[in-house]
Write a protein that holds these residues in place. Structure first.
Motif, PDB file in Angstrom:
ATOM      1  N   GLU A   1       0.831  -1.206   0.000  1.00 48.40           N
ATOM      2  CA  GLU A   1       0.000   0.000   0.000  1.00 48.40           C
ATOM      3  C   GLU A   1       0.865   1.256   0.000  1.00 48.40           C
ATOM      4  O   GLU A   1       0.582   2.226  -0.702  1.00 48.40           O
ATOM      5  CB  GLU A   1      -0.923   0.002   1.227  1.00 48.40           C
ATOM      6  CG  GLU A   1      -2.085  -0.965   1.125  1.00 48.40           C
ATOM      7  CD  GLU A   1      -2.879  -1.046   2.417  1.00 48.40           C
ATOM      8  OE1 GLU A   1      -2.371  -0.554   3.452  1.00 48.40           O
ATOM      9  OE2 GLU A   1      -3.984  -1.610   2.401  1.00 48.40           O
ATOM     10  N   ARG A   2       1.945   1.210   0.810  1.00 44.68           N
ATOM     11  CA  ARG A   2       2.860   2.349   0.864  1.00 44.68           C
ATOM     12  C   ARG A   2       3.539   2.550  -0.489  1.00 44.68           C
ATOM     13  O   ARG A   2       3.689   3.679  -0.964  1.00 44.68           O
ATOM     14  CB  ARG A   2       3.907   2.129   1.954  1.00 44.68           C
ATOM     15  CG  ARG A   2       4.826   3.350   2.156  1.00 44.68           C
ATOM     16  CD  ARG A   2       5.914   3.076   3.183  1.00 44.68           C
ATOM     17  NE  ARG A   2       5.361   2.737   4.476  1.00 44.68           N
ATOM     18  CZ  ARG A   2       5.531   1.558   5.094  1.00 44.68           C
ATOM     19  NH1 ARG A   2       6.263   0.616   4.509  1.00 44.68           N
ATOM     20  NH2 ARG A   2       5.011   1.332   6.277  1.00 44.68           N
ATOM     21  N   SER A   3       3.934   1.448  -1.107  1.00 43.95           N
ATOM     22  CA  SER A   3       4.578   1.533  -2.428  1.00 43.95           C
ATOM     23  C   SER A   3       3.624   2.121  -3.454  1.00 43.95           C
ATOM     24  O   SER A   3       4.019   2.963  -4.279  1.00 43.95           O
ATOM     25  CB  SER A   3       5.042   0.146  -2.875  1.00 43.95           C
ATOM     26  OG  SER A   3       6.015  -0.369  -1.993  1.00 43.95           O
ATOM     27  N   LEU A   4       2.369   1.673  -3.411  1.00 48.15           N
ATOM     28  CA  LEU A   4       1.382   2.196  -4.367  1.00 48.15           C
ATOM     29  C   LEU A   4       1.140   3.678  -4.121  1.00 48.15           C
ATOM     30  O   LEU A   4       1.044   4.463  -5.072  1.00 48.15           O
ATOM     31  CB  LEU A   4       0.068   1.420  -4.239  1.00 48.15           C
ATOM     32  CG  LEU A   4      -1.069   1.855  -5.173  1.00 48.15           C
ATOM     33  CD1 LEU A   4      -0.646   1.727  -6.633  1.00 48.15           C
ATOM     34  CD2 LEU A   4      -2.334   1.050  -4.911  1.00 48.15           C
ATOM     35  N   ARG A   5       1.071   4.074  -2.855  1.00 48.47           N
ATOM     36  CA  ARG A   5       0.867   5.486  -2.527  1.00 48.47           C
ATOM     37  C   ARG A   5       2.011   6.344  -3.059  1.00 48.47           C
ATOM     38  O   ARG A   5       1.797   7.426  -3.600  1.00 48.47           O
ATOM     39  CB  ARG A   5       0.736   5.645  -1.010  1.00 48.47           C
ATOM     40  CG  ARG A   5       0.390   7.065  -0.580  1.00 48.47           C
ATOM     41  CD  ARG A   5      -0.093   7.131   0.878  1.00 48.47           C
ATOM     42  NE  ARG A   5       0.869   6.551   1.789  1.00 48.47           N
ATOM     43  CZ  ARG A   5       0.666   5.406   2.469  1.00 48.47           C
ATOM     44  NH1 ARG A   5      -0.470   4.724   2.312  1.00 48.47           N
ATOM     45  NH2 ARG A   5       1.577   4.939   3.296  1.00 48.47           N
ATOM     46  N   ASN A   6       3.222   5.848  -2.929  1.00 48.49           N
ATOM     47  CA  ASN A   6       4.382   6.580  -3.451  1.00 48.49           C
ATOM     48  C   ASN A   6       4.343   6.682  -4.970  1.00 48.49           C
ATOM     49  O   ASN A   6       4.694   7.711  -5.544  1.00 48.49           O
ATOM     50  CB  ASN A   6       5.677   5.897  -3.006  1.00 48.49           C
ATOM     51  CG  ASN A   6       5.927   6.042  -1.516  1.00 48.49           C
ATOM     52  OD1 ASN A   6       5.419   6.961  -0.887  1.00 48.49           O
ATOM     53  ND2 ASN A   6       6.689   5.123  -0.942  1.00 48.49           N
ATOM     54  N   LEU A   7       3.911   5.604  -5.611  1.00 46.53           N
ATOM     55  CA  LEU A   7       3.831   5.609  -7.077  1.00 46.53           C
ATOM     56  C   LEU A   7       2.745   6.559  -7.578  1.00 46.53           C
ATOM     57  O   LEU A   7       2.844   7.104  -8.682  1.00 46.53           O
ATOM     58  CB  LEU A   7       3.562   4.195  -7.596  1.00 46.53           C
ATOM     59  CG  LEU A   7       4.710   3.184  -7.456  1.00 46.53           C
ATOM     60  CD1 LEU A   7       4.221   1.784  -7.788  1.00 46.53           C
ATOM     61  CD2 LEU A   7       5.882   3.570  -8.350  1.00 46.53           C
ATOM     62  N   LEU A   8       1.700   6.734  -6.774  1.00 46.37           N
ATOM     63  CA  LEU A   8       0.599   7.621  -7.165  1.00 46.37           C
ATOM     64  C   LEU A   8       0.950   9.098  -6.968  1.00 46.37           C
ATOM     65  O   LEU A   8       0.192   9.976  -7.368  1.00 46.37           O
ATOM     66  CB  LEU A   8      -0.659   7.286  -6.351  1.00 46.37           C
ATOM     67  CG  LEU A   8      -1.378   5.990  -6.742  1.00 46.37           C
ATOM     68  CD1 LEU A   8      -2.419   5.617  -5.696  1.00 46.37           C
ATOM     69  CD2 LEU A   8      -2.018   6.104  -8.113  1.00 46.37           C
ATOM     70  N   THR A   9       2.084   9.361  -6.335  1.00 47.85           N
ATOM     71  CA  THR A   9       2.549  10.739  -6.144  1.00 47.85           C
ATOM     72  C   THR A   9       3.539  11.088  -7.241  1.00 47.85           C
ATOM     73  O   THR A   9       4.637  10.528  -7.291  1.00 47.85           O
ATOM     74  CB  THR A   9       3.228  10.892  -4.771  1.00 47.85           C
ATOM     75  OG1 THR A   9       2.323  10.480  -3.749  1.00 47.85           O
ATOM     76  CG2 THR A   9       3.624  12.346  -4.540  1.00 47.85           C
ATOM     77  N   PRO A  10       3.187  11.993  -8.146  1.00 49.19           N
ATOM     78  CA  PRO A  10       4.079  12.315  -9.268  1.00 49.19           C
ATOM     79  C   PRO A  10       5.352  13.012  -8.808  1.00 49.19           C
ATOM     80  O   PRO A  10       5.350  13.695  -7.770  1.00 49.19           O
ATOM     81  CB  PRO A  10       3.231  13.231 -10.147  1.00 49.19           C
ATOM     82  CG  PRO A  10       2.230  13.824  -9.215  1.00 49.19           C
ATOM     83  CD  PRO A  10       1.948  12.795  -8.173  1.00 49.19           C
ATOM     84  N   PRO A  11       6.454  12.866  -9.549  1.00 45.93           N
ATOM     85  CA  PRO A  11       7.708  13.525  -9.186  1.00 45.93           C
ATOM     86  C   PRO A  11       7.583  15.035  -9.023  1.00 45.93           C
ATOM     87  O   PRO A  11       8.286  15.635  -8.212  1.00 45.93           O
ATOM     88  CB  PRO A  11       8.642  13.162 -10.346  1.00 45.93           C
ATOM     89  CG  PRO A  11       8.116  11.858 -10.844  1.00 45.93           C
ATOM     90  CD  PRO A  11       6.626  11.951 -10.696  1.00 45.93           C
ATOM     91  N   TYR A  12       6.670  15.677  -9.798  1.00 48.76           N
ATOM     92  CA  TYR A  12       6.572  17.135  -9.674  1.00 48.76           C
ATOM     93  C   TYR A  12       5.977  17.545  -8.326  1.00 48.76           C
ATOM     94  O   TYR A  12       6.146  18.678  -7.895  1.00 48.76           O
ATOM     95  CB  TYR A  12       5.839  17.790 -10.842  1.00 48.76           C
ATOM     96  CG  TYR A  12       4.494  17.221 -11.231  1.00 48.76           C
ATOM     97  CD1 TYR A  12       3.395  17.284 -10.380  1.00 48.76           C
ATOM     98  CD2 TYR A  12       4.305  16.652 -12.491  1.00 48.76           C
ATOM     99  CE1 TYR A  12       2.160  16.792 -10.756  1.00 48.76           C
ATOM    100  CE2 TYR A  12       3.078  16.150 -12.885  1.00 48.76           C
ATOM    101  CZ  TYR A  12       2.002  16.228 -12.006  1.00 48.76           C
ATOM    102  OH  TYR A  12       0.779  15.743 -12.392  1.00 48.76           O
ATOM    103  N   HIS A  13       5.300  16.634  -7.638  1.00 50.14           N
ATOM    104  CA  HIS A  13       4.836  16.926  -6.281  1.00 50.14           C
ATOM    105  C   HIS A  13       6.040  17.156  -5.365  1.00 50.14           C
ATOM    106  O   HIS A  13       6.063  18.090  -4.552  1.00 50.14           O
ATOM    107  CB  HIS A  13       3.971  15.777  -5.762  1.00 50.14           C
ATOM    108  CG  HIS A  13       3.452  15.975  -4.364  1.00 50.14           C
ATOM    109  ND1 HIS A  13       4.206  15.733  -3.234  1.00 50.14           N
ATOM    110  CD2 HIS A  13       2.233  16.403  -3.914  1.00 50.14           C
ATOM    111  CE1 HIS A  13       3.498  15.989  -2.156  1.00 50.14           C
ATOM    112  NE2 HIS A  13       2.300  16.406  -2.543  1.00 50.14           N
ATOM    113  N   TRP A  14       7.034  16.294  -5.495  1.00 50.70           N
ATOM    114  CA  TRP A  14       8.274  16.426  -4.718  1.00 50.70           C
ATOM    115  C   TRP A  14       8.957  17.758  -5.043  1.00 50.70           C
ATOM    116  O   TRP A  14       9.429  18.455  -4.156  1.00 50.70           O
ATOM    117  CB  TRP A  14       9.190  15.254  -5.056  1.00 50.70           C
ATOM    118  CG  TRP A  14      10.555  15.323  -4.441  1.00 50.70           C
ATOM    119  CD1 TRP A  14      10.940  14.898  -3.198  1.00 50.70           C
ATOM    120  CD2 TRP A  14      11.743  15.849  -5.057  1.00 50.70           C
ATOM    121  NE1 TRP A  14      12.281  15.133  -2.996  1.00 50.70           N
ATOM    122  CE2 TRP A  14      12.798  15.713  -4.117  1.00 50.70           C
ATOM    123  CE3 TRP A  14      12.026  16.410  -6.304  1.00 50.70           C
ATOM    124  CZ2 TRP A  14      14.105  16.130  -4.397  1.00 50.70           C
ATOM    125  CZ3 TRP A  14      13.315  16.825  -6.568  1.00 50.70           C
ATOM    126  CH2 TRP A  14      14.347  16.685  -5.627  1.00 50.70           C
TER     127      TRP A  14
END
Length: 485
Positions: free
Chosen positions: A110-123
């Motif tokens: 779930e954590r991995s999926l959440r990270n994948l759903l966050t686009p790099p431009y968010h960072w």
């Protein structure tokens, strides 16, 4: 030993500053190359000092780009640094196949999926937000993005740009939550740059001169703004309030109320002590959001509620809270209805009367030409002939014309969402050329009954129900048999 440590730390600090200087000012990379390099730092252990310097350099270079290159960079950011849909689908399948009793693996995936759903431009945006003036940069960046979206016609491109906009808006929504905002009253003693901005941002009733500005922040007036700690000298929302003895039905009525309260006093306004016993109404006559990049982030409604608390605490006799609001786009709506059929706005008798006054053969063309300027307001016969049909049409426009089951007019929608009541429509409330161009000089009072605002707001937002006075409803009913023919 202490001296040696100090000298060594001083040496490291100087070395770090030199490195940042080279990164910031000596980079020969293009903006797109620099963007790629920065995004590449995302999952590395590289020093935050380096990342911050690179991000600051990117922001600086972006600010110097012409419009077309800014748009290209935003398009690149939206397309090349979005989420990877293929990887997300693969991880979703793995998560779906995970045994529910295997909590450790379930939480990991779930954590991995959440990270994948966050686009790099968010960072990237979060790093920008940490810079000095970084929040202001992101607000301006979103202004550019909204402009690009409005000018884009390709549906697929709009979709990815809208996703970029959603991510940025959600971040700004958190950063500009009410708890971070500061309410500030603007007076003639406020700094010159703030006063200049108050003047520049006033769009509903433009300032004529510094004397006019001084009056609007002086006795029997209140000007409040919201500011943000990251943008301390930049008003986000500006609200002008007039303190009166009753609710005026026109812009001139505000000035008349002020003269009535002052009486025959010869004391200059600058030295005047406000008579709290005479103040029974607070009129919100102008509200302006100053940052286009904060579009969709509700700040104005909170400002009105905070100012309502301030003025009612300061003036205990106030029991009437109301706006005197413009009606943008009403004139264009009327012209379109007349184009369809003049009978949608005017009765047969009213049409005949207008044809006689205008000596018209084509009522639509003559009215369209007449409404191109405000000169008709100088003709008493025309003003009298237009009053009943336009007031009737205005009530229908505000009360019955909808978009997605909410009020079509954006000002009406704003105040109704805040819990106000559509209380009174005022003929020739502001016959200035600007207001005549928008709404034939008509303005509307939205009343705020503080004990009812929450229930009114919920009823409007959840049930699409508009709370209106009997006079407004009656006018709208009179228009119904014409408009629905």
């Amino acid at each position: 030993m202490i001296i040696k440590r100090y000298l060594f730390s001083s040496f490291l600090e100087k070395s770090r500053l030199k490195m940042i200087f080279r990164i910031r000012f000596c980079s020969n990379l293009s903006v797109n190359e620099e963007l790629k390099e920065i995004i590449g730092f995302k999952d590395t252990d590289i020093s935050n000092w380096i990342v911050e310097a690179k991000v600051k350099s990117l922001c600086y270079k972006y600010s110097l780009l012409p419009k077309m290159k800014r748009e290209n960079l935003l398009s690149t950011l939206a397309s090349e640094y979005a989420v990877d849909h293929t990887v997300i689908c693969h991880m979703s399948q793995k998560l779906a196949c995970t045994e529910l009793n295997n909590q450790s693996q379930l939480i990991t995936r779930e954590r991995s999926l959440r990270n994948l759903l966050t686009p790099p431009y968010h960072w990237l945006f979060t790093r920008m937000g940490r810079l000095e003036n970084g929040i202001k940069f992101l607000v301006d960046l979103r202004t550019d993005l909204l402009q690009l979206i409005s000018e884009t016609t390709e549906s697929n491109k709009i979709t990815i740009l809208q996703e970029l906009n959603t991510i940025l808006r959600d971040l700004l929504l958190v950063w500009f939550s009410v708890g971070f905002l500061h309410l500030e009253r603007i007076t003639w003693q406020s700094s010159c740059d703030i006063l200049q901005k108050i003047s520049d941002y006033e769009a509903i009733h433009p300032m004529r001169n510094w004397t006019d500005l001084k009056r609007r922040v002086g006795p029997y007036r209140r000007c409040f703004v919201f500011t943000h700690p990251s943008m301390p000298r930049e008003p986000l929302v500006v609200l002008h309030t007039a303190l009166c003895d009753t609710i005026p039905d026109s812009v001139k009525g505000i000035e008349i109320a002020e003269k009535r309260i002052l009486g025959k006093t010869e004391v200059p306004l600058s030295f005047l002590q406000e008579d709290k016993a005479k103040i029974k109404a607070a009129i919100f006559y102008s509200i302006a959001s100053t940052q286009k990049g904060l579009q969709g982030i509700e700040l104005g409604n909170y400002l009105i509620k905070e100012v309502a608390k301030q003025v009612t605490n300061e003036f205990p006799m106030i029991d009437q809270l109301s706006t005197l609001s413009p009606i943008p786009n009403f004139r264009m709506w009327v012209i379109e209805k007349i184009k369809q059929d003049p009978a949608k706005i005017f009765t047969a008798c009213e049409q005949e009367r207008l044809r006689e006054i205008l000596k018209s053969r084509d009522l639509f063309l003559d009215l369209k030409r007449l409404f191109n300027n405000s000169l008709w307001t100088n003709d008493e016969n025309l003003v009298a002939a237009f009053k009943e049909p336009l007031m009737r049409a205005c009530a229908w426009y505000l009360y019955r014309e909808k978009r997605r089951n909410y009020a079509l007019n954006n000002v009406a929608n704003f105040h109704l969402r805040n819990g106000a009541v559509m209380w009174r429509i005022n003929w020739m409330a502001d016959p200035s050329p600007r207001r005549t161009e928008n709404s034939f000089g008509i303005m509307v009072n939205y009343r705020y009954f503080l004990e009812e605002t929450e229930s009114n707001s919920r009823n409007y937002i959840e049930n699409k129900f508009i709370k209106a006075s009997d006079s407004v409803i009656s006018l709208a009913q009179n228009a119904e048999k014409l408009i629905l023919i």
